[in-house]
Design a protein around this motif. Sequence first.
Motif, mmCIF file in Angstrom:
data_model
loop_
_atom_site.group_PDB
_atom_site.id
_atom_site.type_symbol
_atom_site.label_atom_id
_atom_site.label_comp_id
_atom_site.label_asym_id
_atom_site.label_seq_id
_atom_site.Cartn_x
_atom_site.Cartn_y
_atom_site.Cartn_z
ATOM 1 N N TYR A 189 37.337 -9.628 46.155
ATOM 2 C CA TYR A 189 36.885 -9.510 47.547
ATOM 3 C C TYR A 189 35.775 -10.515 47.824
ATOM 4 O O TYR A 189 35.107 -11.006 46.913
ATOM 5 C CB TYR A 189 36.344 -8.102 47.807
ATOM 6 C CG TYR A 189 37.404 -7.032 47.824
ATOM 7 C CD1 TYR A 189 37.966 -6.600 49.024
ATOM 8 C CD2 TYR A 189 37.847 -6.454 46.637
ATOM 9 C CE1 TYR A 189 38.940 -5.608 49.042
ATOM 10 C CE2 TYR A 189 38.833 -5.472 46.641
ATOM 11 C CZ TYR A 189 39.374 -5.060 47.847
ATOM 12 O OH TYR A 189 40.352 -4.085 47.856
ATOM 13 N N LEU A 190 35.581 -10.794 49.109
ATOM 14 C CA LEU A 190 34.339 -11.401 49.579
ATOM 15 C C LEU A 190 33.381 -10.268 49.905
ATOM 16 O O LEU A 190 33.801 -9.233 50.439
ATOM 17 C CB LEU A 190 34.592 -12.258 50.822
ATOM 18 C CG LEU A 190 35.597 -13.398 50.680
ATOM 19 C CD1 LEU A 190 35.787 -14.110 52.020
ATOM 20 C CD2 LEU A 190 35.165 -14.386 49.602
ATOM 21 N N PHE A 191 32.100 -10.446 49.571
ATOM 22 C CA PHE A 191 31.117 -9.406 49.878
ATOM 23 C C PHE A 191 29.928 -10.020 50.598
ATOM 24 O O PHE A 191 29.541 -11.164 50.346
ATOM 25 C CB PHE A 191 30.681 -8.651 48.617
ATOM 26 C CG PHE A 191 30.041 -9.503 47.552
ATOM 27 C CD1 PHE A 191 28.659 -9.667 47.494
ATOM 28 C CD2 PHE A 191 30.825 -10.124 46.587
ATOM 29 C CE1 PHE A 191 28.066 -10.436 46.505
ATOM 30 C CE2 PHE A 191 30.236 -10.899 45.590
ATOM 31 C CZ PHE A 191 28.858 -11.054 45.547
ATOM 32 N N GLY A 192 29.355 -9.237 51.522
ATOM 33 C CA GLY A 192 28.290 -9.745 52.371
ATOM 34 C C GLY A 192 26.927 -9.154 52.077
ATOM 35 O O GLY A 192 26.719 -8.460 51.074
ATOM 36 N N SER A 193 25.998 -9.401 52.995
ATOM 37 C CA SER A 193 24.588 -9.068 52.758
ATOM 38 C C SER A 193 24.355 -7.569 52.659
ATOM 39 O O SER A 193 23.545 -7.120 51.832
ATOM 40 C CB SER A 193 23.725 -9.662 53.870
ATOM 41 O OG SER A 193 24.148 -9.200 55.143
ATOM 42 N N ASP A 194 25.019 -6.770 53.491
ATOM 43 C CA ASP A 194 24.828 -5.321 53.405
ATOM 44 C C ASP A 194 25.274 -4.781 52.046
ATOM 45 O O ASP A 194 24.639 -3.866 51.488
ATOM 46 C CB ASP A 194 25.612 -4.608 54.514
ATOM 47 C CG ASP A 194 24.973 -4.773 55.880
ATOM 48 O OD1 ASP A 194 23.879 -5.376 55.956
ATOM 49 O OD2 ASP A 194 25.571 -4.318 56.876
ATOM 50 N N VAL A 195 26.346 -5.351 51.520
ATOM 51 C CA VAL A 195 26.885 -4.903 50.235
ATOM 52 C C VAL A 195 25.899 -5.189 49.104
ATOM 53 O O VAL A 195 25.580 -4.305 48.305
ATOM 54 C CB VAL A 195 28.244 -5.583 49.949
ATOM 55 C CG1 VAL A 195 28.699 -5.291 48.526
ATOM 56 C CG2 VAL A 195 29.290 -5.117 50.949
ATOM 57 N N ILE A 196 25.401 -6.432 49.031
ATOM 58 C CA ILE A 196 24.510 -6.791 47.925
ATOM 59 C C ILE A 196 23.186 -6.038 48.043
ATOM 60 O O ILE A 196 22.618 -5.592 47.038
ATOM 61 C CB ILE A 196 24.282 -8.321 47.866
ATOM 62 C CG1 ILE A 196 23.494 -8.704 46.622
ATOM 63 C CG2 ILE A 196 23.611 -8.847 49.112
ATOM 64 C CD1 ILE A 196 24.250 -8.587 45.334
#
Length: 379
Positions: free
Chosen positions: A225-232
């Motif tokens: 997947y691509l993951f964004g700022s909320d995820v990290i």
Amino acid sequence: MTVPFSIPIKDLDYCLEQLLNHKPPRILPPDTIQHLCHTLKTQFLSIPNIMSLQSPISVVGDIHGQYHDLLEIFQIGGSPPDTNYLFLGDYVDRGYYSIETISLLLVLKLRYPERINLIRGNHESRTITTNYGFYTEVLNKYHGSADVWNYITDLFDYLPLGATIDGKIFACHGGLSPSCQQLDQIRAMDRFKEIPHDGIMADLVWSDPDVEILDFKLSPRGAGYLFGSDVINKFCNDNNLVQMIRAHQLCNEGFTTYWKGKCLTVWSAPNYCYRCGNKASVLEIIHSNYETTNNKLQNDQGVLPGQFFNVFEASQENDEDTIKGKSVNGINSDPDDFDSTNLSNNNINNKDNYNDENDFFASYFQERPRRQQHVEYFL
């Protein structure tokens, strides 16, 4: 059933001599590689899915069979007797020296088990190595036999999936998974298998960060997947982490930082595929004392205090391989060399010259001239 046993240091040093003191490096015979892999399996069985490591440590990204650039990394960062290393996977495929690269790392892991730490990347897989060069290289260099490929890919199933550094930094090859919110979920997994097509294990080696999104999104790679700022941010908060370090993506400048240093990509294969012209780097972590932060350094350079990217260009041999390589450089020219390093043979040539006090690998780098190329430091 795996029976634990060890390999004498003098035998390991003899393997290092074969790889380091010949140009091109001599490949190790199948029986020797089988012996190395069998011994390492017993070590990896006792290593958890997520290793707990401490700084100072140097973190190395993708190498992809670029053997001479791996030697550059040791020349820049120091030899394993004196330096702790964490390698983030993708040791084989693409480059002309996958056999020599993985052989050197396996011998070094046995020679300096507390200094060399290896985790699994997406190319430590039977499926991927069949399609991207390693399998074909083994056939070319071992007279049509796939035995060595089988020994090494079986060993890949034993590699850990990640590491923490000082309990504050999480390192893996690729990225995060929508199926995983806690490190304990990774710790509880059965990793001793081929990388599956989906799930946490696949996502750890295939996923990528994306600054344009907040949540998860399907990856254009077709896996992970691509993951964004909320995820990290949530993952770090829930696991008491300050940062994630990963590899997996080509970086023209050798590294990329995301979200003010919350996520770092380290790439260690310069002039990737002998044509990309990119720089490479090693991330050196001196300490993780983040109570005293320097916001200017953190915002300008994208790294936390106590960290810097050591950036380097491709080795001279890398340029030579571009012209001469074509996946044949590592083949032993003398058929008699093929059996000269069999560890089960008690008559290894000159092995009595090695002893526990004679550190062959360290002395090799002490004797090499210091590289004249400028090294950039990002503090």
